[in-house]
Design a protein around this motif. Sequence first.
Motif, PDB file in Angstrom:
ATOM      1  N   SER A 108       0.832  -1.207   0.000  1.00  0.00           N
ATOM      2  CA  SER A 108       0.000   0.000   0.000  1.00  0.00           C
ATOM      3  C   SER A 108       0.864   1.252   0.000  1.00  0.00           C
ATOM      4  O   SER A 108       0.401   2.337  -0.375  1.00  0.00           O
ATOM      5  N   ARG A 113      -1.765   6.814   1.105  1.00  0.00           N
ATOM      6  CA  ARG A 113      -2.841   7.762   1.396  1.00  0.00           C
ATOM      7  C   ARG A 113      -3.117   7.735   2.892  1.00  0.00           C
ATOM      8  O   ARG A 113      -2.782   6.776   3.575  1.00  0.00           O
ATOM      9  N   THR A 114      -3.744   8.786   3.380  1.00  0.00           N
ATOM     10  CA  THR A 114      -4.100   8.814   4.789  1.00  0.00           C
ATOM     11  C   THR A 114      -5.257   7.855   5.050  1.00  0.00           C
ATOM     12  O   THR A 114      -6.007   7.495   4.144  1.00  0.00           O
ATOM     13  N   TYR A 115      -5.375   7.436   6.303  1.00  0.00           N
ATOM     14  CA  TYR A 115      -6.413   6.494   6.700  1.00  0.00           C
ATOM     15  C   TYR A 115      -7.353   7.155   7.692  1.00  0.00           C
ATOM     16  O   TYR A 115      -6.925   7.928   8.555  1.00  0.00           O
ATOM     17  N   SER A 116      -8.650   6.838   7.583  1.00  0.00           N
ATOM     18  CA  SER A 116      -9.652   7.492   8.425  1.00  0.00           C
ATOM     19  C   SER A 116      -9.403   7.266   9.908  1.00  0.00           C
ATOM     20  O   SER A 116      -9.714   8.119  10.734  1.00  0.00           O
ATOM     21  N   GLU A 117      -8.822   6.106  10.262  1.00  0.00           N
ATOM     22  CA  GLU A 117      -8.540   5.809  11.664  1.00  0.00           C
ATOM     23  C   GLU A 117      -7.048   5.876  11.970  1.00  0.00           C
ATOM     24  O   GLU A 117      -6.604   5.401  13.001  1.00  0.00           O
ATOM     25  N   ASN A 123      -0.698   9.006  10.183  1.00  0.00           N
ATOM     26  CA  ASN A 123      -0.904   9.662   8.888  1.00  0.00           C
ATOM     27  C   ASN A 123       0.114  10.752   8.585  1.00  0.00           C
ATOM     28  O   ASN A 123       0.529  10.898   7.426  1.00  0.00           O
ATOM     29  N   HIS A 179      -7.459   0.819  -3.608  1.00  0.00           N
ATOM     30  CA  HIS A 179      -7.038   1.224  -2.268  1.00  0.00           C
ATOM     31  C   HIS A 179      -8.083   0.869  -1.224  1.00  0.00           C
ATOM     32  O   HIS A 179      -9.281   1.006  -1.462  1.00  0.00           O
ATOM     33  N   ASP A 181      -9.236   1.357   2.948  1.00  0.00           N
ATOM     34  CA  ASP A 181      -9.051   2.198   4.123  1.00  0.00           C
ATOM     35  C   ASP A 181      -8.799   1.324   5.348  1.00  0.00           C
ATOM     36  O   ASP A 181      -9.568   1.301   6.301  1.00  0.00           O
ATOM     37  N   ARG A 183      -5.245  -0.161   7.617  1.00  0.00           N
ATOM     38  CA  ARG A 183      -3.799   0.023   7.723  1.00  0.00           C
ATOM     39  C   ARG A 183      -3.002  -1.268   7.825  1.00  0.00           C
ATOM     40  O   ARG A 183      -1.823  -1.290   7.465  1.00  0.00           O
TER      41      ARG A 183
END
Length: 235
Positions: A108, A113-117, A123, A179, A181, A183
Amino acid sequence: MHITIFGANGQTGRLLTGQALSAGHRVSAVTRQPATFPLRHERLEVVGADVRDAAAVDAVVAGTDAVLSTLGVPAGKEAISTYSRGTSGIVTAMNRHGVRRLAVVSSSGVEARTYSEGGFLFNRILLPYVTRVLGRTLYDDMRRMEAVVRASDLAWTIVRPGALYHLPSVTDHTLVQGHADGRFTARVDLAAALLRLLDDDRHVRSTISVVTTVENPTVLRWIHREALMRKDRPA
């Protein structure tokens, strides 16, 4: 099915080899260090070869039904070419011998990319440091590897796990087109996902993510136990 696994002596490669044998497949496990490979089985052939040696790759691919690549290279400042050079040789050999199915492990991190959690630490600090500094040359070569795979006319799948960690058994993991979301990916789930692809045409010529949603480590625990203390053995 006769499966050839490159990078078989890494942590994921060993799990994949064991799962493939348990599923009844015949396996050629390719490693630069065959003497250290721990598995033995009547349907297992341990092949001592360097994936960068085109002649050796050609010989082991001949007669196989599918190729799975779990190549692993330690991150560092020096230029890395194992992923792209090795995969180029694999693709050439597969074309030469009429082998169609290929799945390769990428990361990945090649399209971070940033992750919501993820939170601020993951991040904004850890993710940029790992992908742009610590692993810059590694991810650059993974991108070249992906380009080689996509340019081929094989029945390929690129598999992008998240941060890898250890779990004792396969979970109800998720495969996501493109992608995801999420980690983290347990190595045992990554191995299981690769094996599933051999019987599933839905992800041919696609890039997928593998996400483990249970028993994920905290960021600090992952850094301590995985990033710092655990290193995949040379393949």
